[in-house]
Structures are given as structure tokens and as C-alpha cells.
Design an enzyme around this catalytic site. Sequence first.
Site, PDB file in Angstrom:
ATOM      1  N   LEU A 192       0.859  -1.179   0.000  1.00  8.35           N
ATOM      2  CA  LEU A 192       0.000   0.000   0.000  1.00  8.35           C
ATOM      3  C   LEU A 192       0.895   1.228   0.000  1.00  8.35           C
ATOM      4  CD1 LEU A 192      -3.314   0.906   1.276  1.00  8.35           C
ATOM      5  CD2 LEU A 192      -1.477   2.327   2.177  1.00  8.35           C
ATOM      6  N   GLU A 193       0.651   2.098  -0.969  1.00  8.88           N
ATOM      7  CA  GLU A 193       1.362   3.367  -1.061  1.00  8.88           C
ATOM      8  C   GLU A 193       0.517   4.428  -0.345  1.00  8.88           C
ATOM      9  OE1 GLU A 193       4.124   4.925  -4.776  1.00  8.88           O
ATOM     10  OE2 GLU A 193       2.057   4.385  -5.145  1.00  8.88           O
ATOM     11  N   LEU A 194       1.039   4.935   0.757  1.00  9.46           N
ATOM     12  CA  LEU A 194       0.329   5.946   1.541  1.00  9.46           C
ATOM     13  C   LEU A 194       0.857   7.316   1.118  1.00  9.46           C
ATOM     14  CD1 LEU A 194      -1.787   5.977   3.872  1.00  9.46           C
ATOM     15  CD2 LEU A 194       0.146   6.261   5.422  1.00  9.46           C
TER      16      LEU A 194
END
Length: 703
Positions: A454-456
Site C-alpha cells: 500500500l502506497e500511503l
Amino acid sequence: MNRTVQLKRRDSGVAVLVFESPDRPVNVLSREMIDEVGPLLDEIERDPTVTSCVLISGKEQTFVAGADLDELTAMKDSREVRQLLTDAHHLLDRIESSRKPFVAAIHGGAFGGGLEVALACHHRVATAHPHTVFSFPEVGLGLIPAGGGTQRLPRLIGLEQALPMLLKGSRIHSARALDIGLIDEIASRERLLDAGVESAGRLLEDHPEKHLSMRQRVALISPLRRHALSKARDEVMDQTAGLYPAPLAVLDCVGVGLERGPKSGKQMEIERFIALLGGEVARNLIWSFRAVNRRKKPPADPPARRVTKLTVIGAGLMGEGIASISLPHAEVWLEDLSGTMIDKAISNIEQTLWKRVRSGSVSEGDAERQRKSLHTSLNPGVAAGSDLVIEAVFEELGLKRQVLEDCEPLLGKDAIYASNTSAIPIRQIAASARNPERVIGMHYFSPVLRMPLLELVVTPETSGETMATARSFAIAQGKTVIVVNDSPGFYTTRILAPYMNEAVMLLDEGADVRQVDAALVKFGFPLGPISLLDEVGLDVAAHISEDLGRAFATRGHVPSATLEKIVRAGYSGKKNGRGFYQYDKKSKRVNDEIYGLLGGPDRRELSEAEINDRLVLAMINEAAHALEEEVISSPTDGDLAATLGLGFPPFRGGPFHYADAVSPEKIVRRLEELATRHGRRFQPAPLLRRMAANDERFFSKDS
């Protein structure tokens, strides 16, 4: 002195060895444990009042999690590793050959060396809890089982069942383990020790031989055995192109053991393990494993708020996947304007839940609780009262802005709003937001249930609490979280775009679709770039390519016009069955019609080196730009994101590890050659130039 193993005695004459590694969350096989177990086995064998022994864990969620990887990798001398493995084999052989029955009572994970301990016992009883899992994960670390696993497992459950566990690290829960004969019985958590003791008593009266089925026994007989191993070797080569040596080493050990006997097979295990441990593939995979593990626990500061109600807006594949992985952690409301989309999402989520029940990874009670946690609505007002809203609508800026505008008035003062977008800058989405400090990007990857990254995405306005809460929730969902600063394409899409654009440019220049795909698969990507374009969707890829081309036009990034032309001609990729490939239910083949839009059917031969350099170095160069511009905070984040999210070959470590392996100086020289021939989009990033000039590396040798 804190011991790793405790010997306790029962009045019945049963000795109980309790694994309890002090100061560790899980039990691991270490030099300390091996040295402690030896004298305890002496005591058990010598004491006439001890009739049998039960092995059990004092930990809540693990039996034994495998060998102490830190200890093994710290050993600089192969003789030290060899001695450790030899001593471990000696202990397990003593257990296996003991006249006194040994029973493994298993609750929690029995992984790698922990499973090998259980295999050496004469009987195995386990709980049916979802935490009780059996696996040989070594191949995922570039290693092989080295405590007799390649010898005992095929003889216990047969080649057909053993090879997937040994070659792929397949995880088996107790119900399945009982079916295939890996364990002998199932007991409740409360009765596990008593069940183990009772089993030990029965073994004293009747020490039955384990018998494989006729089919399993026949499969172990030459030449059928050789055929099975040869077929498995062909499958490994098809899937890995021989780039991962560990699965091939497993097959060698299994084959030698069945041909020449377990003693020869165990000796080969030791030697192959030592060779693999010292290799670059294992070094990179172990580095990645550790880096991922370090991210499993969110930082304590700033503190995260608890998410008890989540609203997911958009019931397409992404929204459905986000809702599904969130059910164990919150009440989930799935909102969409289409009842048909919601019904389809519910059906898919329920199917996923019951598949997990059948596999044993979720209990029926937990599955029912999760199902009751899912609510749906056609009413946009459902977001009221949510702690977190995740928008997962179509990748179009105007639509995403509208959804935020409609939703924000419904939210409480502490609620967080996240957009699942792969490329649109969050600042653009939140340009008119009332509370931009509570807006963040959560870029999930498809398929959500399987992809670990997951790219936050944080903006300068994003508050620390917003970031901490979103990160904590994503970690609970099982994701490895990489925090990136807001920019066009963020990090993953930004470095993927030039890679894929360069693939299309090669086709424009006359390259063959098959050759381009084959070159990158041989390099180690799971899918070639042309196939990946079809998977993403040519319309989506063209849109992203155009947007990022504008963003980085000053560096000479010019998107190929071919994609837009192909989309206008009605080709969308896999979703409509027509892209660079033609798709039907069972196969795909190159779409020769599309060559008419690429200058004609005549294709020219290119070297693999030329193809790989133009695509891979374009990605590495963009990664260096992103690091220098602080889109990512470290090379570690950049490598994890590329391997977990984009399929960059994990055995190569990631773009930055690969640059180190080749050397920045050689990377820069080759980029300059490509810039001379193909344009300034290949001009080396300033960071790479400085590193080349100073003979620097992204990682130290010990990192």
C-alpha cells in the site's frame, strides 16, 4: 538462567519439553536451543521412569517459527554453519530413532525448522485454530529446508503433496494437514497437552508404522519418481527461468534422498543450504523479508486513532477488495450508485470468506462475524459517523473531486478521507477541501486481496494523526506500507510509466511483442511489459502516460502516440479481449492485427541486453529522481515498493539494490549511451551522477 527449553515430568511417566525462547515473541531454532536440547534428550533416554515425550510450545501463536535467521546470516565461516546444521540433524535423528515415542503437540505456526522438528516425531497432534499453520517458507528466502525436511516430508505424505510445500512454501492448515497425513489428529487448544500425553501412551502400547497409500508408494518408486521430479523441474524452470536456485536445489535433495537414502539427502541439504546462504539471491530475499517485517508494527508516534467504522465508496474490484480485507477490523459500509455492482461485490466477498473457512484460515464463527460487519447502501449519506472513508471510484480527477465535495460535509471533525488513486496528485483532488489536513492517498494494488503493498500518499497539509491512523489501519489489513510524498504518479506509477512507455517505443521501432515480453520475463519480472499493458488496460495506460508525460516533459519524456491510436481503434486490452494480445477463455496469442498500427508486420530482432537496458534503466533512473526529490524517504522504501507492487525481480533486491550490483558508474555510462542514441529522457539523474563520481552505493555491504 533463562532457558529456551524446559523439561517437565508427568506422573504418568511422560516427559514434556516446552519450547519457550525468552525475550522473543516466537520460538526459533538457535545454537542455544540445540545445545540445551541435547542434554535433555540424554536425560530422557537414560531415565527409566520416562516412557515417552511430548514437545509443545509455551508461546501463544507459534510452535517453532524456524531457524534463527539472524544467527545464521551473522556466521561468517561456512564451517560454523555446517556444524550448526550437522548438530541439528543429529538431534532430530535421535528423536526419530528413539525407542521412546515422541509426540509433537502443535498450536500456532510450525514453519521451516519448526516443522522439521515435528516431522522427526513419531506422532503429531495439532489444534484447528487459524494460527496453526504448517509451511516450509525457505524457498521464499532463497534457501531450502536443511533439517531433513526434504527427506522426511515426501516419505510421510508422498511427492504429490510434498513438492508444493517444499517448492512454493504452500501454507497448510490443520484440516488439510490431517487429510494428507501431515498430522495424525486434531485437538482443542485447551486439551492439546492432554491429547499429546494420551497419544504418547497409546504409542507405548502400539507403535504403528505410517503407511502411504498405494498411489503415494508407487510414485516414490523409480522410474515414476524420476518422472515426477523431472516434471516438477520443468515447471520450476518455466516459472522461474532458473533465476531462483533454491527450488532446483530442493529437487536435487529430494531426488538424491530417494535414490541413495536419507543420509545422502541430508548431507546434500547441508551443502546446498550453505552454498545458497552465501549467494546474492538469498541475501536480497532475506533483506526484503526483514525490511517487510520491520514495517509490520506501526510507529507509536504520532498516535493513531482507532477505526471502528469504514465507508468504502465504489463497489468495483478495488472497492470490493478493500472492503473484504477490512472486515476483520471494522464495521464496513460499501456504497455505490449501482445496486448491481453492490450485489456482485457482496457475492464475491462471501465467496472469499467461505473459501478461507474451507482452507482453515478463518473459523466459521469469525466468517459469520465478518459477514455481519458488512453493510451496503445506495445512499451517499452512509459516510456519516465514519472514522475513515476510502474512495475507490474511477480514475478521473473531476469525479474524485466531486465525491470528496459530497462526502466531506457528512464527516466528523476527526474523520479521515482517503482516495485510492494510482497517479492523480492528492493535492489536486483536495484542492477545494474544507479540511485538507484530513485528506490522504491510499493507493492499493490490484488484486487487493493478494497484492501486499500500500502506497500511503501524504501532502504538506496532511496531519500526523491522519497519516498514523491510515498507516495503522493498512498494516492491520495486512499491507506493507510505504509512505510517499505527493507528486504526479507518486512513486510506483511514476517509475512504471517510463518502463512501459519505453516498451511501446520499442514496438514503434519494429520490435516484436513476444521478444519484448520474453526479455523482461527472463530478467525476472513475472509478466512482460506488453502483457502488463493489456492487464492494466490500454485506455488507462494511455491516460496515465499522457499525464505523466506532461509532468516530466522538461526531462524529455514524450509519451508514445501509439497507445492513444490503439485505444481509438477499439483495443482496450484484456478487459475487452483485444489488445496487443487476443484473449479467449483459455489462452492468449499475439494480436497480429495490431502490427498494422505499429508500422506493419515486419519486425526486427533486438538483443535482450538492448531491451532490458532501455526498460530497466529507465525505471532505475526515474527511481533515482524520485529519491532525490524526496518522493520516497529511502532506497529501502523504493526497493520494497518496486518488488511488492510492480513485480521488480525480488531476487535482484529492487531498483536500488540492482543499481548497486551493477554499480552506479556503469549505470550512468550506459544511460549516457542511450541518451545519445534515443534522446534526453535517458539523461542520468543528478543523484546517479554524483554517486558514480564518488564511487558510492545506495546500500552498505552490511545493510
